[in-house]
Design a protein around this motif. Structure first.
Motif, PDB file in Angstrom:
ATOM      1  N   GLY A 348       0.816  -1.197   0.000  1.00 10.24           N
ATOM      2  CA  GLY A 348       0.000   0.000   0.000  1.00 10.24           C
ATOM      3  C   GLY A 348       0.852   1.249   0.000  1.00 10.24           C
ATOM      4  N   PHE A 349       0.355   2.289  -0.641  1.00  9.99           N
ATOM      5  CA  PHE A 349       1.054   3.570  -0.645  1.00  9.99           C
ATOM      6  C   PHE A 349       0.012   4.674  -0.572  1.00  9.99           C
ATOM      7  N   PRO A 350       0.342   5.778   0.153  1.00  5.99           N
ATOM      8  CA  PRO A 350      -0.637   6.858   0.326  1.00  5.99           C
ATOM      9  C   PRO A 350      -0.657   7.784  -0.884  1.00  5.99           C
ATOM     10  N   ILE A 351      -1.854   8.274  -1.186  1.00  7.79           N
ATOM     11  CA  ILE A 351      -2.047   9.267  -2.238  1.00  7.79           C
ATOM     12  C   ILE A 351      -2.637  10.511  -1.575  1.00  7.79           C
ATOM     13  N   LEU A 352      -1.920  11.628  -1.658  1.00  9.54           N
ATOM     14  CA  LEU A 352      -2.329  12.874  -1.025  1.00  9.54           C
ATOM     15  C   LEU A 352      -2.951  13.801  -2.061  1.00  9.54           C
ATOM     16  N   VAL A 353      -4.161  14.259  -1.766  1.00 10.68           N
ATOM     17  CA  VAL A 353      -4.834  15.243  -2.604  1.00 10.68           C
ATOM     18  C   VAL A 353      -5.177  16.436  -1.707  1.00 10.68           C
ATOM     19  N   GLU A 354      -4.719  17.639  -2.097  1.00 10.00           N
ATOM     20  CA  GLU A 354      -4.972  18.823  -1.297  1.00 10.00           C
ATOM     21  C   GLU A 354      -5.112  20.041  -2.209  1.00 10.00           C
ATOM     22  N   ASP A 355      -5.408  21.185  -1.556  1.00  6.55           N
ATOM     23  CA  ASP A 355      -5.563  22.455  -2.278  1.00  6.55           C
ATOM     24  C   ASP A 355      -6.567  22.321  -3.414  1.00  6.55           C
ATOM     25  N   MET A 356      -7.708  21.679  -3.121  1.00  4.83           N
ATOM     26  CA  MET A 356      -8.741  21.553  -4.148  1.00  4.83           C
ATOM     27  C   MET A 356      -9.488  22.865  -4.305  1.00  4.83           C
ATOM     28  N   SER A 357      -9.921  23.139  -5.507  1.00  3.82           N
ATOM     29  CA  SER A 357     -10.764  24.294  -5.794  1.00  3.82           C
ATOM     30  C   SER A 357     -11.715  23.934  -6.910  1.00  3.82           C
ATOM     31  N   PHE A 358     -12.850  24.669  -6.930  1.00  5.23           N
ATOM     32  CA  PHE A 358     -13.899  24.292  -7.875  1.00  5.23           C
ATOM     33  C   PHE A 358     -14.779  25.502  -8.153  1.00  5.23           C
ATOM     34  N   THR A 359     -15.155  25.691  -9.411  1.00 10.29           N
ATOM     35  CA  THR A 359     -16.150  26.689  -9.801  1.00 10.29           C
ATOM     36  C   THR A 359     -17.053  26.065 -10.846  1.00 10.29           C
ATOM     37  N   GLY A 360     -18.345  26.394 -10.772  1.00 12.27           N
ATOM     38  CA  GLY A 360     -19.283  25.825 -11.716  1.00 12.27           C
ATOM     39  C   GLY A 360     -20.535  26.659 -11.849  1.00 12.27           C
ATOM     40  N   HIS A 361     -21.211  26.478 -12.977  1.00 11.56           N
ATOM     41  CA  HIS A 361     -22.454  27.185 -13.277  1.00 11.56           C
ATOM     42  C   HIS A 361     -23.517  26.126 -13.520  1.00 11.56           C
ATOM     43  N   MET A 362     -24.477  26.016 -12.620  1.00 12.94           N
ATOM     44  CA  MET A 362     -25.425  24.924 -12.689  1.00 12.94           C
ATOM     45  C   MET A 362     -26.859  25.438 -12.627  1.00 12.94           C
ATOM     46  N   ARG A 363     -27.765  24.634 -13.170  1.00 13.70           N
ATOM     47  CA  ARG A 363     -29.177  24.949 -13.167  1.00 13.70           C
ATOM     48  C   ARG A 363     -29.907  23.953 -12.269  1.00 13.70           C
TER      49      ARG A 363
END
Length: 1411
Positions: A348-363
């Motif tokens: 096993g090995f760790p996977i690091l995900v950070e500094d996420m950002s998101f923008t969207g236009h939804m109905r």
């Protein structure tokens, strides 16, 4: 519990970072355990328990599967109550109005009858809501409350709308003021009244102008806002402020919910190289998402709101944070531990995900309705592709990790993949729909239901891998829900066990079979919240196949975080609701009625109850069990309830309803009671306006309005298959079933310009007990097959189903018919006063008929099947009479001389029933458990003298699988019959030959073991026998199976010789010589060869012997399959070979092979005189050897007992001679099953290769071996036969192989041979590249003792980069291959067939040197 999560309150300026904890664990110790302990049970919301339900109830007070089966079985045998509701309607729909249709529909079975309009507690003359004052409809739908319906007074209808409004009020005020002033002046009033009138007008004007200005200002602002709303977007800072406050409280719960549930759903999307993915750290940080702007569209439907939202999640935007918020800020952070590889080889090995950002236009579209939860659906989609960013460090973590997005092209590739996945779901014009009302209701809508799902939960395998979730001894239970909606039911909890056994049946209402059934394993904790342990998913679409709505022995794997926690064993039966059908000619055919169905009882209201200040409520009692209790209505003698209860009724003819109206102030105070049978209630409710009279002490004390709505359900499938898998009850006998032919069958292949390929299968419950062969392209097939089906009860009816065989898809049903055992079997009871004998015997009737075939839904008919059936009883031993009081008890009591059928019983000298002397009977096999080399999902099937199984267990998963199921089959002749148990993967079907392993043995040996076990039981009655362990064959690693047996002979039964296994088999023909043939050439000689014909079909042509009238052939041997030795016709034709002109016949002759002309396992010579041609003379000497086998020409099944052999009528011009001392394997058209019981019989199958007429027939070490012989050679529990030899050294030369399978891309293989002697690897040959006919000529030696020694030869295909592939295998006791001649062990040159069938042959030369 373990560590509690501290959730702190936050004020406007500061907050503590502990308010948004990171769910982090130590990944070096026990990451998964630590992660789960950080999540308290009470913090994670249970999304499926908002509308908790106990599921559909029945009239019984139990969910016990056996009791439910008993009630349904009895209900099916009862007549349905005659009623006008059940008359078949033959009414044309032409010219019928909608009103007429309403009059018709209530009279048809399968539709709900008209019920009175639901009442309300609000009096109907009240006016409630705006709809009571308007003619417009409620956009969310009617509430069915009379107080909300439009009501108008006489003045409302008489005065036009134009006379309403403020102008009317102004005119009225002026007129009234002027009139009053005139009246005051007329009567002589002074200025005072005038002043008061002016004051009134001024005040009225001030209020009016104020209201006018306010309304005008509102209208102007509304129009301006409307223009702005339609053109601009508005900010929602108030909502962002709310989210900011709420986020700090809710984020820990949201993170815990994600960690708790995401692993279960992500498992299905893992690539093959990943073993598992675990979330060990998850937080979304302290900064929430923001709604940047909202645009609303006002011009939508009245019940719909449409908005466009611009949302963003920018946790790294620090401009709007204060200094204190910056100090305690927590960034989003996700750490997943991915495990590559399997078992101990994985890492096993760790996977690091950070500094996420998101923008969207939804109905977002929200549709409302008029009942709870008031939101019907929410539709959401992205109008544009959302933008997102992140930092991903797959290796090294914070210290040494690097962002993989810096790799050129990778970030864009990942983004494209995400868009490709989300596009069909969320990108316009596609929308993601959440049906809120169904989620909250759990799909329990009886009016829309199309069927009922009966799920029987038997047991779960030992629960493991969840020790961190169970603080005390577990109390497991199962709950059910559809498509992750609300809970629909649950089993009872089993206290303090990790191996729960339920045996409960529950019913769920279904609208369709396109959903997924979720089965959740939970731990019941009294006094606290239950804990989810694992979840299993079953796709209900598997039930929707050719109207076959039954799945028995389903093994549902319960998973948590991708790991198997347990295996749940269930049966599933979908029971469609019977509905009316409109025929093509316009007539309406009512639904098929049944005594079982779905019932909705509704308590509407009570009227005229007696008593002062009473607070009544209603109890509904069904067959002695309370099923419904209404709420209490305070201080009301005319209470209204409108409370319904749905339930499954198993037998409505026995349902008794008691309704009690009680006073809540005193539970003992019964205000009134009414009782009725359900049938009577349904028959009279419309006539009585749904009202029942309440009585107390013989006097009428009021009425109650109650309605019953009924939908019939045919439960024949569940009554046949519910309540167990095995045939544990002892058999009472067998049905001899002859399946002759069928005619005018349904053609399901007409679209492809073909015809159906029919065969018949015999079902007892849901077990397929026998199958015929397949007849290709024939709507008028003829089978002429006889099968013996064990029967366990006079109520065990058989179902005959004609099927259409399909190679790649599921077989289709062409029609069914039933055989009722009551026509063949009658039960008898002895005359003993206590505990009398009970046995079953034949009624003396023999069914011989053409039976009409009906479709599986019992609606249409097409085709007929002809069969005969008769019952043959099993041996029934009477009870030994118990001595009366005072009577002397003999030390040795004589056993009964005759059985209950009057036939004499055969005994051994020690007074045991001599089972070995009974050649025919029923063998019972109990499969206790299987120990496999590796974890697998598998099932077992019992095969006796057939390619089709007579019994299949349920599918289970594990390495040590406990089946504990019993199957049985009929043994025609113990001397020839064989019994096999095959272990097959759960994913395999009956048309493939994939097996995990198998076990096989002769019936005679099994019967001897049963006799020995009974003798031991007689000597020590208290000894319990739990079966013996036997090794599995065909496995790569050692495996074993635990079995126990029993044998029940038939009483006074003699097998018809035509049905004997000895009547079928392989005839080995050796052409020896010919004498005094007719001279056909000018030289006075001939060039003779012989053509053999069986039943008119040419099967063999011999080699040509040049220039002789007395030819002698060497090794001219062939084998042909004979279906019936009694009726077979064998002829020979002798020809003179000519090179240029045609071959000349020089004689022919025939011979019968019935009677003493041939003998089983012995060679016998026969001289056939020639005739048929003028001037013919001479004879031909032929040697016959008969090997009894059960021959089945069938393509629907495969079995370890079978061997595929093919021949063709095209005879080659020249037949190549095999090498010296090597006999090539014979070939035939039929799939063969060896009927001999031991290898010794095969050893007697040799024949002498002599040419002299006077030489005796002896045993020759050169013999042909088939797969069945191999199976026989190691059928014993020791892994081989019991043959023994002498101490010495065996030298084996691996010469060559032929007919191997090509597994490489080029259609070839790279074969080599691996040899194991005993359990020790001994030798491995070199690899021969790219060939299917390799030659090795390699030799090895091995020391052997005089005990049985098994040599295991496995041919494998060599691969450099992956595992070698098995091409075939054979195992032999070496002493079955070496033979003694004149006190010496002669060398052997032999071809050994490889298993599985069709895998080729291996040639060996074996020599032996004694020590």
């Amino acid at each position: 519990m373990a560590d509690k999560i501290d959730i702190s309150a936050a004020d406007n300026d500061t907050f503590d970072s502990s308010a948004a904890p990171i769910h982090a664990v130590d990944t070096t110790s026990q990451p998964h355990t630590s992660a789960k302990k950080l999540i308290p049970a009470d913090i994670v919301p249970d999304l499926h328990a908002f509308a908790k339900s106990d599921g559909l109830k029945t009239e019984l007070a139990t969910h016990d599967a056996n009791e439910i089966k008993r009630v349904i079985t009895e209900a099916e045998k009862k007549p349905v109550m005659p009623s006008r509701l059940r008359k078949k309607l033959e009414i044309s729909t032409e010219g019928i109005t909608s009103t007429d249709r309403e009059d018709i529909s209530p009279t048809m079975v399968g539709t709900f009858p008209h019920c009175p309009l639901p009442a309300s507690r609000i009096p109907p003359w009240y006016r409630t809501g705006w709809t009571a004052f308007s003619t417009e409809n409620n956009p969310g739908g009617s509430l069915n409350i009379k107080a909300t319906q439009p009501k108008f007074h006489i003045l409302d209808e008489a005065i036009p709308n134009m006379y309403y409004g403020e102008w009317w009020h102004n005119v009225s005020a002026l007129v009234i003021t002027a009139l009053m002033a005139w009246i005051i002046g007329k009567v002589g009033g002074g200025l005072g009244p005038v002043f008061l009138g002016c004051l009134f007008l001024g005040t009225y004007y001030q209020l009016s102008i104020r209201r006018f200005r306010r309304n005008a200002r509102d209208d102007i602002q509304r129009e301006v806002a409307k223009v702005k709303v339609e053109a601009d977007e508005e900010t929602v800072e108030w909502m962002n402020s709310f989210v900011q406050k709420f986020w700090l409280i809710f984020e820990p719960v949201l993170s815990a919910l994600v960690v708790e549930n995401l692993d279960t759903y992500i498992t299905d999307y893992l690539p093959s190289f990943l073993d598992s993915v675990r979330l060990t750290t998850f937080t979304l940080g302290t900064k929430p998402f923001l709604i940047d702007s909202v645009k609303t569209y006002p011009n939508t439907e009245p019940d719909t709101v449409c908005m466009d939202w611009r949302v963003s999640f920018m946790p790294n935007d620090l401009t709007d944070l204060s200094a204190k918020e910056l100090d305690s800020r927590v960034n989003p952070r996700v750490v997943m531990t991915a495990r590559v590889g399997k078992g101990s080889l994985g890492a096993g090995f760790p996977i690091l995900v950070e500094d996420m950002s998101f923008t969207g236009h939804m109905r977002v579209n929200i549709r409302f309705m008029s009942k709870f939860p008031y939101i019907k659906t929410i539709d959401a989609c992205f109008l544009e592709k959302p933008e997102f960013d992140y930092v991903c460090k797959p290796l090294g973590g914070d210290s040494f990790g690097f962002d993989v997005n810096i790799i050129p092209g990778l970030q864009g590739f990942i983004a494209d993949q995400i868009h490709a996945i989300l596009g069909p779901l969320l990108y316009a014009p596609n929308v993601f729909t959440v049906e809120v009302d169904k989620f909250m209701a759990g799909d329990l809508d009886m009016s829309q239901a199309n069927g009922v799902l009966a799920i029987t939960v038997y047991s779960a395998s030992p629960i493991s891998n969840c020790e961190d979730l169970i603080c005390e001894p577990a109390n497991p239970f199962i709950r059910f829900y559809i498509d992750h909606a609300q809970e629909l039911g649950r089993t009872s909890p089993k206290e303090k066990t990790l191996e729960p056994q339920w045996n409960e049946t529950h019913f769920l209402l279904l609208n369709n079979l396109t959903s997924q059934l979720c089965l959740e394993l939970r731990d019941h904790n009294p006094g606290s919240k239950d804990r989810r342990l694992a979840t299993g998913i079953y796709d209900l679409r598997e039930l929707d196949a050719e109207n076959k709505y039954d799945q028995e022995g389903v093994n549902v794997v319960l998973l948590r975080d991708g790991k198997s926690i347990s295996d749940l064993r269930v049966d599933l039966h979908y029971l469609p609701i019977s509905k009316p059908i409109k025929n093509i000619d316009g007539t309406i055919e009512p639904a098929v009625e049944s005594n079982s169905g779905v019932l909705r009882l509704t308590v509407h209201e009570c009227s005229d109850l007696e008593g002062d200040k009473i607070s009544p409520y209603v109890r509904l009692i069904i067959s002695g069990t309370e099923k419904l209790k209404t709420p209490v209505v305070k201080r009301n003698n005319n209470p209204s309830y409108e409370v319904s209860q749905e339930m499954v009724i198993l037998d409505k003819s026995e349902v008794f309803i008691r309704v009690e109206v009680k006073n809540s102030a005193n539970n003992k105070d019964v205000l009134g009671v009414c009782t009725s049978y359900l049938n009577d209630l349904m028959r009279t409710q419309e006539e009585n306006d749904y009202r029942l009279t309440l009585t107390r002490d013989g006097k009428d004390v009021g009425t109650i309005r109650m309605s019953a709505q009924w939908k019939p359900v045919i439960m024949s499938g569940i009554s046949e298959g519910l309540g167990g898998h095995g045939f544990d009850n002892p058999p009472i006998g067998v049905v001899r079933l002859a399946l002759w032919e069928a005619r005018d069958l349904r053609n399901v292949e007409a679209v492809t310009n073909g015809k159906s390929d029919p065969y018949v299968r015999v079902l007892s419950g849901n077990q397929i007990r026998a199958s015929t062969e397949v007849i290709d392209n024939n709507l008028y097939p003829e089978w002429g097959e006889i099968h013996y089906i064990p029967i366990h009860s006079p109520k065990e009816d058989l179902l005959l189903e004609v099927m259409d065989w399909n190679q790649r898809t599921k077989d289709k049903s062409l029609g069914v018919t039933e055989i009722h055992m009551s026509n063949l079997v009658r039960q008898c009871i002895g005359d003993q006063a206590e505990n009398p004998d009970r046995w079953c015997e034949s009624t003396g009737k023999k069914i011989d008929q053409w039976a009409q075939l009906r479709s599986t839904d019992r609606r249409s008919t097409k085709g007929e099947l002809r069969y005969t059936a008769e019952f043959l009883p099993a041996l029934s031993i009477p009870q030994v009479p118990t001595p009366e009081e005072g009577e002397l008890v003999s030390s040795h009591q004589e056993p009964p001389l005759k059985d209950l059928h009057g036939s004499y019983i055969k005994y051994t000298p020690d007074d045991l029933v001599d089972l070995i002397s009974y050649r025919s009977g029923i063998i019972k096999v109990k499969i206790h458990e299987v120990s496999l080399p590796h974890v697998a999902a598998a099932y077992c099937r019992l095969v006796v003298d057939s390619l089709s199984p007579q019994y299949k267990t349920s599918k289970m998963r594990g390495k040590d699988i406990k089946f504990e199921e019993t199957g049985d089959a009929f043994i025609k002749e113990t001397d020839f019959s064989r019994v096999a148990i095959e272990i097959k993967p759960a994913s395999s079907d009956e048309k493939d030959d994939v097996k995990i392993g198998y076990w096989v043995d002769s019936a005679s040996k099994i019967v001897r073991r049963i006799q020995q076990q009974r003798r031991r039981q007689q000597q020590d009655p208290e000894t319990s026998f739990k079966g013996d362990w036997y090794p599995l064959m065909g496995t790569n690693s050692p495996g074993r199976i635990r079995l126990s047996f029993d044998y029940i002979p038939l009483s006074n039964f003699t097998l018809n010789p035509d049905e004997s296994l000895e009547n079928q088999g392989n005839l080995t023909v050796t052409l020896v010589s010919a004498t005094d043939l007719m001279a056909a050439d000018k030289s006075g000689t001939s060039d003779p060869y012989v053509v053999f014909t069986v039943n008119g079909e040419r099967v063999h042509r011999s080699a040509v012997i040049k220039k002789t009238l007395n030819p002698v052939w060497k090794n001219e041997v062939f084998t042909v399959a004979i279906q019936s030795r009694v009726t077979a016709s064998l002829r020979i034709e002798v020809f003179d070979w000519n090179q240029i002109k045609g071959h000349d016949p020089i004689g022919s002759g025939g011979i019968t092979i019935r009677g003493d002309m041939v003998e089983s396992f012995e060679s016998r010579d026969a001289v056939i005189p020639l005739d048929g041609v003028a001037g013919v003379s001479g004879s031909v000497r032929v040697r016959f050897m008969w090997q009894p086998k059960l021959l089945i020409n069938k393509k629907t099944q495969t079995s370890v007992l079978g061997d595929n052999r093919m021949y063709t009528s095209e005879i080659p011009e020249a037949v190549p001679e095999p090498p010296n001392n090597v006999v090539a394997p014979a070939q035939s058209t039929y799939t063969e099953i060896l009927a001999d019981s031991s290898i010794s019989a095969s050893n007697r199958s040799g024949y002498a290769g002599t040419n002299s007429d006077n030489e005796s027939v002896g045993t020759n070490p050169r013999f042909s071996i088939d797969t069945n012989s191999i199976i026989s050679s190691f059928a014993d529990s020791s892994g081989g036969s019991e043959s023994q030899g002498v101490n010495g050294e065996v030298t084996v030369q691996i010469v060559e192989a032929r007919g191997l399978r090509g597994v490489d891309r080029g259609g070839t293989s790279d074969p080599f041979v691996r040899v194991v002697v005993g359990r020790s690897p001994t030798y491995k040959t070199k690899v021969i590249k790219k060939t299917l006919t390799p030659e090795w000529h390699e030799t090895f030696s091995a020391s052997v003792s005089n005990q049985p020694t098994v040599f295991d030869f496995k041919v494998k295909d060599h691969n450099k980069l992956k595992h070698s592939i098995d091409l075939g295998q054979c195992r032999w006791n070496i002493w079955d291959l070496l033979h003694v001649e004149d006190g010496q062990i002669a060398p052997v040159d032999i071809w050994l067939p490889l298993y599985p069938t069709g895998s080729g042959e291996l040639r060996l030369k074996i020599e032996f040197a004694p020590a």
